[in-house]
Motif scaffolding. Structure first.
Motif, PDB file in Angstrom:
ATOM      1  N   ILE A   9       0.861  -1.176   0.000  1.00  0.00           N
ATOM      2  CA  ILE A   9       0.000   0.000   0.000  1.00  0.00           C
ATOM      3  C   ILE A   9       0.896   1.224   0.000  1.00  0.00           C
ATOM      4  O   ILE A   9       1.831   1.318   0.794  1.00  0.00           O
ATOM      5  CB  ILE A   9      -0.922   0.017   1.235  1.00  0.00           C
ATOM      6  CG1 ILE A   9      -1.860  -1.179   1.194  1.00  0.00           C
ATOM      7  CG2 ILE A   9      -1.699   1.328   1.306  1.00  0.00           C
ATOM      8  CD1 ILE A   9      -2.695  -1.339   2.439  1.00  0.00           C
ATOM      9  N   THR A  10       0.613   2.143  -0.900  1.00  0.00           N
ATOM     10  CA  THR A  10       1.341   3.404  -0.944  1.00  0.00           C
ATOM     11  C   THR A  10       0.365   4.509  -0.578  1.00  0.00           C
ATOM     12  O   THR A  10      -0.650   4.689  -1.242  1.00  0.00           O
ATOM     13  CB  THR A  10       1.903   3.661  -2.357  1.00  0.00           C
ATOM     14  OG1 THR A  10       2.737   2.566  -2.728  1.00  0.00           O
ATOM     15  CG2 THR A  10       2.691   4.950  -2.411  1.00  0.00           C
ATOM     16  N   TYR A  11       0.658   5.209   0.500  1.00  0.00           N
ATOM     17  CA  TYR A  11      -0.181   6.321   0.925  1.00  0.00           C
ATOM     18  C   TYR A  11       0.287   7.587   0.218  1.00  0.00           C
ATOM     19  O   TYR A  11       1.476   7.849   0.138  1.00  0.00           O
ATOM     20  CB  TYR A  11      -0.105   6.497   2.442  1.00  0.00           C
ATOM     21  CG  TYR A  11      -0.753   5.368   3.182  1.00  0.00           C
ATOM     22  CD1 TYR A  11      -2.119   5.384   3.437  1.00  0.00           C
ATOM     23  CD2 TYR A  11      -0.007   4.279   3.619  1.00  0.00           C
ATOM     24  CE1 TYR A  11      -2.726   4.341   4.107  1.00  0.00           C
ATOM     25  CE2 TYR A  11      -0.606   3.234   4.292  1.00  0.00           C
ATOM     26  CZ  TYR A  11      -1.968   3.262   4.537  1.00  0.00           C
ATOM     27  OH  TYR A  11      -2.563   2.233   5.193  1.00  0.00           O
ATOM     28  N   ARG A  12      -0.677   8.347  -0.329  1.00  0.00           N
ATOM     29  CA  ARG A  12      -0.371   9.592  -1.028  1.00  0.00           C
ATOM     30  C   ARG A  12      -1.323  10.670  -0.554  1.00  0.00           C
ATOM     31  O   ARG A  12      -2.478  10.379  -0.237  1.00  0.00           O
ATOM     32  CB  ARG A  12      -0.542   9.421  -2.534  1.00  0.00           C
ATOM     33  CG  ARG A  12       0.401   8.432  -3.139  1.00  0.00           C
ATOM     34  CD  ARG A  12       0.082   8.252  -4.602  1.00  0.00           C
ATOM     35  NE  ARG A  12       0.998   7.292  -5.174  1.00  0.00           N
ATOM     36  CZ  ARG A  12       1.918   7.603  -6.068  1.00  0.00           C
ATOM     37  NH1 ARG A  12       2.031   8.821  -6.499  1.00  0.00           N
ATOM     38  NH2 ARG A  12       2.719   6.684  -6.530  1.00  0.00           N
ATOM     39  N   PRO A  13      -0.886  11.910  -0.576  1.00  0.00           N
ATOM     40  CA  PRO A  13      -1.816  13.003  -0.272  1.00  0.00           C
ATOM     41  C   PRO A  13      -2.904  13.067  -1.336  1.00  0.00           C
ATOM     42  O   PRO A  13      -2.654  12.786  -2.514  1.00  0.00           O
ATOM     43  CB  PRO A  13      -0.943  14.265  -0.336  1.00  0.00           C
ATOM     44  CG  PRO A  13       0.466  13.785  -0.231  1.00  0.00           C
ATOM     45  CD  PRO A  13       0.478  12.397  -0.787  1.00  0.00           C
ATOM     46  N   ILE A  14      -4.106  13.420  -0.944  1.00  0.00           N
ATOM     47  CA  ILE A  14      -5.226  13.481  -1.886  1.00  0.00           C
ATOM     48  C   ILE A  14      -4.907  14.429  -3.029  1.00  0.00           C
ATOM     49  O   ILE A  14      -5.286  14.191  -4.174  1.00  0.00           O
ATOM     50  CB  ILE A  14      -6.520  13.887  -1.160  1.00  0.00           C
ATOM     51  CG1 ILE A  14      -6.944  12.747  -0.236  1.00  0.00           C
ATOM     52  CG2 ILE A  14      -7.636  14.214  -2.136  1.00  0.00           C
ATOM     53  CD1 ILE A  14      -8.139  13.042   0.610  1.00  0.00           C
ATOM     54  N   GLY A  15      -4.189  15.499  -2.754  1.00  0.00           N
ATOM     55  CA  GLY A  15      -3.849  16.464  -3.788  1.00  0.00           C
ATOM     56  C   GLY A  15      -2.979  15.893  -4.886  1.00  0.00           C
ATOM     57  O   GLY A  15      -2.896  16.448  -5.978  1.00  0.00           O
ATOM     58  N   ASP A  16      -2.304  14.774  -4.635  1.00  0.00           N
ATOM     59  CA  ASP A  16      -1.463  14.135  -5.641  1.00  0.00           C
ATOM     60  C   ASP A  16      -2.263  13.296  -6.634  1.00  0.00           C
ATOM     61  O   ASP A  16      -1.743  12.902  -7.668  1.00  0.00           O
ATOM     62  CB  ASP A  16      -0.420  13.217  -4.989  1.00  0.00           C
ATOM     63  CG  ASP A  16       0.707  13.993  -4.335  1.00  0.00           C
ATOM     64  OD1 ASP A  16       0.731  15.231  -4.446  1.00  0.00           O
ATOM     65  OD2 ASP A  16       1.563  13.341  -3.712  1.00  0.00           O
ATOM     66  N   LEU A  17      -3.513  13.011  -6.315  1.00  0.00           N
ATOM     67  CA  LEU A  17      -4.338  12.162  -7.172  1.00  0.00           C
ATOM     68  C   LEU A  17      -4.901  12.975  -8.327  1.00  0.00           C
ATOM     69  O   LEU A  17      -5.340  14.111  -8.164  1.00  0.00           O
ATOM     70  CB  LEU A  17      -5.476  11.533  -6.373  1.00  0.00           C
ATOM     71  CG  LEU A  17      -5.036  10.703  -5.171  1.00  0.00           C
ATOM     72  CD1 LEU A  17      -6.253  10.190  -4.416  1.00  0.00           C
ATOM     73  CD2 LEU A  17      -4.142   9.557  -5.584  1.00  0.00           C
ATOM     74  N   ILE A  18      -4.916  12.392  -9.509  1.00  0.00           N
ATOM     75  CA  ILE A  18      -5.402  13.061 -10.709  1.00  0.00           C
ATOM     76  C   ILE A  18      -6.576  12.253 -11.256  1.00  0.00           C
ATOM     77  O   ILE A  18      -6.435  11.068 -11.547  1.00  0.00           O
ATOM     78  CB  ILE A  18      -4.289  13.141 -11.780  1.00  0.00           C
ATOM     79  CG1 ILE A  18      -3.089  13.898 -11.232  1.00  0.00           C
ATOM     80  CG2 ILE A  18      -4.822  13.787 -13.052  1.00  0.00           C
ATOM     81  CD1 ILE A  18      -1.864  13.810 -12.116  1.00  0.00           C
ATOM     82  N   PRO A  19      -7.759  12.875 -11.395  1.00  0.00           N
ATOM     83  CA  PRO A  19      -8.905  12.142 -11.933  1.00  0.00           C
ATOM     84  C   PRO A  19      -8.646  11.715 -13.383  1.00  0.00           C
ATOM     85  O   PRO A  19      -8.025  12.447 -14.147  1.00  0.00           O
ATOM     86  CB  PRO A  19     -10.057  13.133 -11.880  1.00  0.00           C
ATOM     87  CG  PRO A  19      -9.572  14.329 -11.154  1.00  0.00           C
ATOM     88  CD  PRO A  19      -8.090  14.256 -11.061  1.00  0.00           C
ATOM     89  N   TYR A  20      -9.131  10.539 -13.726  1.00  0.00           N
ATOM     90  CA  TYR A  20      -9.000  10.033 -15.094  1.00  0.00           C
ATOM     91  C   TYR A  20      -9.958  10.816 -15.988  1.00  0.00           C
ATOM     92  O   TYR A  20     -11.175  10.816 -15.765  1.00  0.00           O
ATOM     93  CB  TYR A  20      -9.316   8.542 -15.118  1.00  0.00           C
ATOM     94  CG  TYR A  20      -9.190   7.898 -16.471  1.00  0.00           C
ATOM     95  CD1 TYR A  20      -8.009   7.954 -17.181  1.00  0.00           C
ATOM     96  CD2 TYR A  20     -10.251   7.217 -17.035  1.00  0.00           C
ATOM     97  CE1 TYR A  20      -7.877   7.352 -18.424  1.00  0.00           C
ATOM     98  CE2 TYR A  20     -10.142   6.608 -18.268  1.00  0.00           C
ATOM     99  CZ  TYR A  20      -8.952   6.678 -18.959  1.00  0.00           C
ATOM    100  OH  TYR A  20      -8.832   6.086 -20.188  1.00  0.00           O
ATOM    101  N   ALA A  21      -9.424  11.502 -16.984  1.00  0.00           N
ATOM    102  CA  ALA A  21     -10.224  12.400 -17.827  1.00  0.00           C
ATOM    103  C   ALA A  21     -11.310  11.660 -18.604  1.00  0.00           C
ATOM    104  O   ALA A  21     -12.349  12.241 -18.919  1.00  0.00           O
ATOM    105  CB  ALA A  21      -9.315  13.147 -18.793  1.00  0.00           C
ATOM    106  N   ARG A  22     -11.105  10.390 -18.918  1.00  0.00           N
ATOM    107  CA  ARG A  22     -12.091   9.647 -19.716  1.00  0.00           C
ATOM    108  C   ARG A  22     -12.987   8.767 -18.857  1.00  0.00           C
ATOM    109  O   ARG A  22     -13.583   7.809 -19.328  1.00  0.00           O
ATOM    110  CB  ARG A  22     -11.355   8.801 -20.753  1.00  0.00           C
ATOM    111  CG  ARG A  22     -10.587   9.688 -21.742  1.00  0.00           C
ATOM    112  CD  ARG A  22      -9.901   8.894 -22.794  1.00  0.00           C
ATOM    113  NE  ARG A  22     -10.915   8.267 -23.644  1.00  0.00           N
ATOM    114  CZ  ARG A  22     -10.670   7.371 -24.573  1.00  0.00           C
ATOM    115  NH1 ARG A  22      -9.434   6.997 -24.809  1.00  0.00           N
ATOM    116  NH2 ARG A  22     -11.625   6.842 -25.286  1.00  0.00           N
ATOM    117  N   ASN A  23     -13.123   9.113 -17.582  1.00  0.00           N
ATOM    118  CA  ASN A  23     -13.981   8.360 -16.670  1.00  0.00           C
ATOM    119  C   ASN A  23     -15.432   8.462 -17.136  1.00  0.00           C
ATOM    120  O   ASN A  23     -15.961   9.552 -17.320  1.00  0.00           O
ATOM    121  CB  ASN A  23     -13.840   8.907 -15.246  1.00  0.00           C
ATOM    122  CG  ASN A  23     -14.581   8.082 -14.236  1.00  0.00           C
ATOM    123  OD1 ASN A  23     -15.306   7.147 -14.572  1.00  0.00           O
ATOM    124  ND2 ASN A  23     -14.421   8.419 -12.971  1.00  0.00           N
ATOM    125  N   ALA A  24     -16.059   7.340 -17.317  1.00  0.00           N
ATOM    126  CA  ALA A  24     -17.450   7.319 -17.789  1.00  0.00           C
ATOM    127  C   ALA A  24     -18.417   7.748 -16.696  1.00  0.00           C
ATOM    128  O   ALA A  24     -19.566   8.095 -16.976  1.00  0.00           O
ATOM    129  CB  ALA A  24     -17.809   5.924 -18.275  1.00  0.00           C
TER     130      ALA A  24
END
Length: 40
Positions: A9-24
């Motif tokens: 498990i890799t913990y990351r700050p929420i700000g580092d997450l990038i939404p997938y642009a092609r998310n249905a």
């Protein structure tokens, strides 16, 4: 799964997450408001 693979498990700050642009499953602001209202 063969049981020999290790998971990590890799913990990351929420700000580092990038939404997938092609998310249905994206919703407009109006749809989000309607969903939130139905949950309330």
């Amino acid at each position: 799964m063969n049981g020999s693979a290790e998971l990590s498990i890799t913990y990351r700050p929420i700000g580092d997450l990038i939404p997938y642009a092609r998310n249905a499953r994206t919703h407009s602001e109006a749809q989000v408001a309607m969903i939130a209202g139905s949950i309330r």
